[in-house]
Design a protein around this motif. Structure first.
Motif, mmCIF file in Angstrom:
data_model
loop_
_atom_site.group_PDB
_atom_site.id
_atom_site.type_symbol
_atom_site.label_atom_id
_atom_site.label_comp_id
_atom_site.label_asym_id
_atom_site.label_seq_id
_atom_site.Cartn_x
_atom_site.Cartn_y
_atom_site.Cartn_z
ATOM 1 N N ILE A 37 0.845 -1.200 0.000
ATOM 2 C CA ILE A 37 0.000 0.000 0.000
ATOM 3 C C ILE A 37 0.879 1.249 0.000
ATOM 4 O O ILE A 37 1.884 1.321 0.704
ATOM 5 C CB ILE A 37 -0.926 0.010 1.230
ATOM 6 C CG1 ILE A 37 -1.937 -1.146 1.139
ATOM 7 C CG2 ILE A 37 -1.660 1.342 1.363
ATOM 8 C CD1 ILE A 37 -2.777 -1.313 2.386
ATOM 9 N N ARG B 131 -3.879 1.571 -3.050
ATOM 10 C CA ARG B 131 -3.186 0.476 -3.719
ATOM 11 C C ARG B 131 -2.380 0.974 -4.912
ATOM 12 O O ARG B 131 -1.289 0.479 -5.197
ATOM 13 C CB ARG B 131 -4.196 -0.578 -4.194
ATOM 14 C CG ARG B 131 -4.826 -1.384 -3.086
ATOM 15 C CD ARG B 131 -3.857 -2.391 -2.531
ATOM 16 N NE ARG B 131 -4.440 -3.140 -1.410
ATOM 17 C CZ ARG B 131 -3.729 -3.944 -0.653
ATOM 18 N NH1 ARG B 131 -2.437 -4.111 -0.858
ATOM 19 N NH2 ARG B 131 -4.311 -4.599 0.350
ATOM 20 N N THR C 143 -1.520 -8.045 -5.858
ATOM 21 C CA THR C 143 -1.209 -6.995 -4.893
ATOM 22 C C THR C 143 -0.487 -5.841 -5.570
ATOM 23 O O THR C 143 -0.798 -4.675 -5.338
ATOM 24 C CB THR C 143 -0.337 -7.551 -3.748
ATOM 25 O OG1 THR C 143 -1.025 -8.642 -3.148
ATOM 26 C CG2 THR C 143 -0.062 -6.479 -2.701
#
Length: 522
Positions: free
Chosen positions: A126, A139, A428
């Motif tokens: 993050i 993100r 991610t």
């Protein structure tokens, strides 16, 4: 509870946005529109000012206008029939405001939020975004702060000692009254050629300090005939065809501006003919004749700049400035020119060797340090070691011949496509493979070596002090768009659900992991 208050509560509770956009100028608003078109509504746009528009909100000096045809200086997905061939700044700002309302993106913008730092979290993937009003988390970050955000004052000794008023053109006060005053103008670039004709009509005397003469071509800024406006409204396809034709014409000009060709000589001849037609005095013509090829520096377009320099109350000074004193400007031959006001038309702090904010990536690496010798990126959008960070108007995305918005839209679409891929496949983060970045920049600099900017003794703000070109793209806008339309995921490494990890072009095979260490990004 109003939506804005709900957003504030979410932030206080540690909300993590899917996307955070920095800046609400052309590129930031464009990114917001494209995100919504892809069904991504979980984003926020942070804007340090009190309104959208970026440079077109900030620049209100007399004569401010677009220097490429306005049909090209607009979103391809939001066409407009402009009042003139080259719209002025107020009309461009009105256009941005209209688009914001039509596309319902104002509710995503947080005004008065000045971003100072970005930090990537290795543990959770993050980004922490530090602002003057707290820390946001996201993100993905789209850095759309733009190249024309922070005005640059000239590094001249004594500027702070001047007893009168010092004004940067980008921070113009509309209530500024120059009647009866002697005005010194430092700079003769794109801003100055628009501003000086207006100053000559208002001030008692205008002294223009020129470091290097620029190539000037006529502007031919005609009004859009009402009949044409009606035709465009009735048949939008004709407006699109006109825009396409203008784009092709500007693309052709790259043959004379990006590379040294026969067309370069044609442009040089056209500039000299226009100069001769506008300036009668041979000595003044000599002072205004550039000593570099067209394209080395940005071409200037104006119908009245050269005439303004010949006004009775205007003086052109080509001696270098030695220093500035309390009462005026001292040039190197020992003459002090008195002034009441100094206007700096000296451009902006363009990102060539450091981003305007502190950016910390994977493993604590600093982009400010990595760019110290010159900015670089992969396809002008991503930088290895800084996952999920996307630049618009990134390194080597500058055009020398056409509208910057053509390049900007290509970068926005590239970023939004990658964000969509990560969202849909539950990744991610995506990070550029350093080898792919190094190969891209090696080829890019080889191509730049053969351009006008990097050969023939050209010196301009496009280059760093040691001659590294971190600004311009060595080719056609068509080539740039094609490059960004091809997303090759083999050039990225990913973190997330490995069963859904991707390599190859979108829809391709499974990604193989690669190391991210030990490769020179340049």
């Amino acid at each position: 509870m109003p939506a804005a208050d709900a957003v504030r509560d979410d932030d206080a509770a540690g909300r993590v946005y899917t996307v955070l956009v920095i800046g609400a100028g052309f590129s930031g608003i464009g990114a917001a529109i494209r995100l919504r078109e892809r069904g991504i509504d979980d984003f926020v746009v942070l804007e340090r000012g009190d309104e959208v528009g970026g440079t077109w909100r900030d620049n209100v000096y007399p004569g401010v206008a677009c220097d490429v045809p306005s049909l090209l200086y607009s979103y391809s997905f939001e066409p407009r029939t402009w009042s003139k061939l080259y719209a002025d700044g107020a009309e461009i700002q009105d256009y941005i405001l209209d688009v914001v309302e039509k596309r319902d993106v104002r509710r995503f913008v947080r005004f008065g939020h000045d971003v100072s730092a970005l930090r990537f979290g290795d543990d959770d993937g993050i980004w922490r975004v530090t602002t003057n009003q707290g820390v946001f988390r996201a993100r993905n970050v789209i850095a759309s702060y733009g190249p024309l955000a922070n005005p640059a004052l000239p590094p001249i000794d004594g500027l702070e000692d001047f007893g009168g008023e010092v004004v940067h053109a980008a921070r113009w006060n509309p209530d500024q009254d120059l009647t009866g005053k002697t005005v010194a103008v430092i700079g003769t670039g794109s801003t100055a050629v628009q501003l000086i004709p207006h100053l000559v009509r208002q001030a008692a005397k205008v002294v223009v300090y020129q470091r290097t003469a620029g190539w000037v071509l006529p502007r031919y800024n005609v009004d859009t005939p009402p009949a044409i406006a009606r035709v465009f409204a009735a048949l939008p396809i004709l407006r699109r065809l006109t825009r396409s034709a203008l784009f092709r014409i500007t693309e052709l000009s790259a043959l004379g501006l990006v590379w040294n060709t026969v067309l370069t000589s044609v442009l040089s001849l056209a500039g000299k003919i226009f100069l001769r037609s506008q300036v009668t005095d041979p000595w003044l013509r000599r002072l205004l004749t550039p000593d570099f090829r067209p394209g080395c520096k940005r071409m200037l377009v104006s119908d009245d700049y050269l005439r303004a320099l010949q006004a009775d109350n205007c003086q052109l000074v080509t001696w270098p400035i030695a220093r500035i004193g309390e009462s005026g400007v001292m040039t190197c031959e020992g003459v002090e020119h008195r002034a009441d006001v100094i206007i700096c038309a000296t451009g902006y702090e363009v990102t060539k060797t450091s981003p305007p904010i502190e950016i910390t990536g994977r493993g604590g690496r600093s982009l400010n340090e990595e760019w110290a010798r010159g900015a670089f990126a992969y396809k002008s959008v991503n930088v290895s070691g800084y996952p999920n960070l996307f630049f618009t108007f990134g390194p080597n995305a500058g055009p020398g011949h056409t509208s910057a918005l053509v390049y900007m839209e290509a970068q926005i679409d590239y970023a939004v496509e990658l964000i969509s891929v990560m969202t849909n496949r539950r990744l991610t983060w995506l990070d550029v493979d350093p080898r792919a970045q190094a190969e891209f920049n090696s080829e890019l600099q080889e191509r730049l070596a053969g351009t006008t900017w990097n050969s023939g003794g050209c010196r301009s703000w496009y280059l760093t002090e040691d001659g590294f070109n971190a600004t311009m793209y060595p080719g056609f806008a068509t080539t740039f768009r094609k490059m960004l339309a091809d997303i090759d995921l083999h050039d990225y490494v990913a973190s997330g659900d490995l069963e859904l990890a991707i390599t190859g072009r979108v829809g391709g095979d499974t990604m193989d992991g690669r190391t991210t260490d030990g490769v020179d990004p340049r």
